[in-house]
Write a protein that holds these residues in place. Structure first.
Motif, short mmCIF file in Angstrom:
data_model
loop_
_atom_site.label_atom_id
_atom_site.label_comp_id
_atom_site.label_asym_id
_atom_site.label_seq_id
_atom_site.Cartn_x
_atom_site.Cartn_y
_atom_site.Cartn_z
N UNK A 1 0.83 -1.21 0.00
CA UNK A 1 0.00 0.00 0.00
C UNK A 1 0.87 1.26 0.00
N UNK A 2 1.93 1.26 0.78
CA UNK A 2 2.84 2.41 0.83
C UNK A 2 3.50 2.62 -0.53
N UNK A 3 3.88 1.53 -1.19
CA UNK A 3 4.46 1.62 -2.53
C UNK A 3 3.50 2.33 -3.48
N UNK A 4 2.23 1.97 -3.41
CA UNK A 4 1.23 2.63 -4.27
C UNK A 4 1.08 4.10 -3.92
N UNK A 5 1.09 4.42 -2.63
CA UNK A 5 0.95 5.82 -2.22
C UNK A 5 2.11 6.67 -2.71
N UNK A 6 3.28 6.05 -2.86
CA UNK A 6 4.47 6.80 -3.30
C UNK A 6 4.53 7.01 -4.81
N UNK A 7 3.84 6.19 -5.57
CA UNK A 7 3.95 6.26 -7.03
C UNK A 7 3.72 7.65 -7.60
N UNK A 8 2.66 8.35 -7.22
CA UNK A 8 2.45 9.67 -7.81
C UNK A 8 3.49 10.71 -7.39
N UNK A 9 4.28 10.41 -6.36
CA UNK A 9 5.27 11.37 -5.88
C UNK A 9 6.59 11.27 -6.63
N UNK A 10 6.67 10.34 -7.56
CA UNK A 10 7.88 10.22 -8.38
C UNK A 10 7.96 11.41 -9.33
N UNK A 11 9.18 11.82 -9.61
CA UNK A 11 9.34 12.94 -10.54
C UNK A 11 9.20 12.44 -11.97
N UNK A 12 8.65 13.31 -12.80
CA UNK A 12 8.50 13.02 -14.22
C UNK A 12 9.14 14.16 -15.01
N UNK B 1 8.97 16.82 -17.74
CA UNK B 1 7.97 17.57 -18.48
C UNK B 1 8.37 17.78 -19.92
N UNK B 2 7.48 18.36 -20.68
CA UNK B 2 7.69 18.58 -22.11
C UNK B 2 8.89 19.47 -22.38
N UNK B 3 9.18 20.38 -21.47
CA UNK B 3 10.28 21.32 -21.67
C UNK B 3 11.55 20.85 -20.97
N UNK B 4 11.62 19.58 -20.62
CA UNK B 4 12.81 19.05 -19.97
C UNK B 4 12.92 19.40 -18.50
N UNK B 5 11.82 19.82 -17.89
CA UNK B 5 11.83 20.21 -16.48
C UNK B 5 11.19 19.10 -15.66
N UNK B 6 11.88 18.68 -14.59
CA UNK B 6 11.32 17.65 -13.72
C UNK B 6 10.27 18.25 -12.80
N UNK B 7 9.21 17.49 -12.58
CA UNK B 7 8.18 17.89 -11.64
C UNK B 7 7.52 16.63 -11.07
N UNK B 8 6.72 16.81 -10.03
CA UNK B 8 6.00 15.68 -9.46
C UNK B 8 4.93 15.21 -10.43
N UNK B 9 4.76 13.91 -10.51
CA UNK B 9 3.72 13.36 -11.36
C UNK B 9 2.36 13.41 -10.69
N UNK B 10 2.33 13.75 -9.41
CA UNK B 10 1.09 13.75 -8.64
C UNK B 10 0.09 14.76 -9.19
N UNK B 11 -1.18 14.39 -9.19
CA UNK B 11 -2.19 15.35 -9.63
C UNK B 11 -2.29 16.49 -8.61
N UNK B 12 -2.81 17.63 -9.04
CA UNK B 12 -2.97 18.74 -8.10
C UNK B 12 -3.77 18.30 -6.88
N UNK B 13 -3.29 18.65 -5.71
CA UNK B 13 -4.00 18.34 -4.48
C UNK B 13 -3.66 16.99 -3.89
N UNK B 14 -2.75 16.23 -4.52
CA UNK B 14 -2.43 14.89 -4.01
C UNK B 14 -1.82 14.96 -2.61
#
Length: 133
Positions: free
Chosen positions: A72-83, A85-98
């Motif tokens: 369950x903790x593994x699943x909770x962490x998934x959206x917090x991984x960095x992705x 972006x289109x412009x080469x900028x890293x950001x959180x993959x989490x949806x707004x408000x996560x």
């Protein structure tokens, strides 16, 4: 979740993990209120205490509690991984408000309790501390 035995919960978490694979829609799936609420219930003391009472051969006991909590903790962490972006900028993959939803569901309380549950098992402690940070 209340109607599932330990192996049913494990299968449910495995299914969510498969659906949330990198090529899937991880942030929206795991970040959905229903999923967050379910995961909070799974790592909550009431569920884990009931799971501990099940026989280890049926997926319960201490080993079942630790395995279920870590899944369950593994699943909770998934959206917090960095992705990236289109412009080469890293950001959180989490949806707004996560992160706010994690706070709303009071995820820190069961995480702290889980530290006591897993004891000195460093492999189990690391993911808990990762989410807590």
């Amino acid at each position: 979740v209340a109607e599932l035995g330990p192996r049913g919960v494990a299968a449910l978490l495995d299914g969510i993990r498969s659906a949330a694979a990198p090529e899937g829609d991880t942030p929206r799936l795991v970040g959905a209120d229903a999923c967050l609420s379910m995961l909070a219930t799974i790592i909550g003391s009431r569920h884990l205490e009931a799971l501990a009472l099940w026989p280890p051969a049926a997926g319960g006991g201490h080993r079942g509690v630790v395995a279920t909590a870590l899944a369950a903790v593994d699943l909770l962490q998934l959206p917090l991984a960095t992705v990236m972006g289109a412009e080469g900028v890293e950001s959180l993959g989490a949806p707004p408000g996560y992160q706010e939803a994690l706070a709303r569901d009071n995820i820190m309380v069961p995480l702290v309790s889980l530290l006591d549950t897993v004891g000195e098992d460093s492999a189990a402690i690391e993911p808990l501390l990762g989410l807590a940070s």
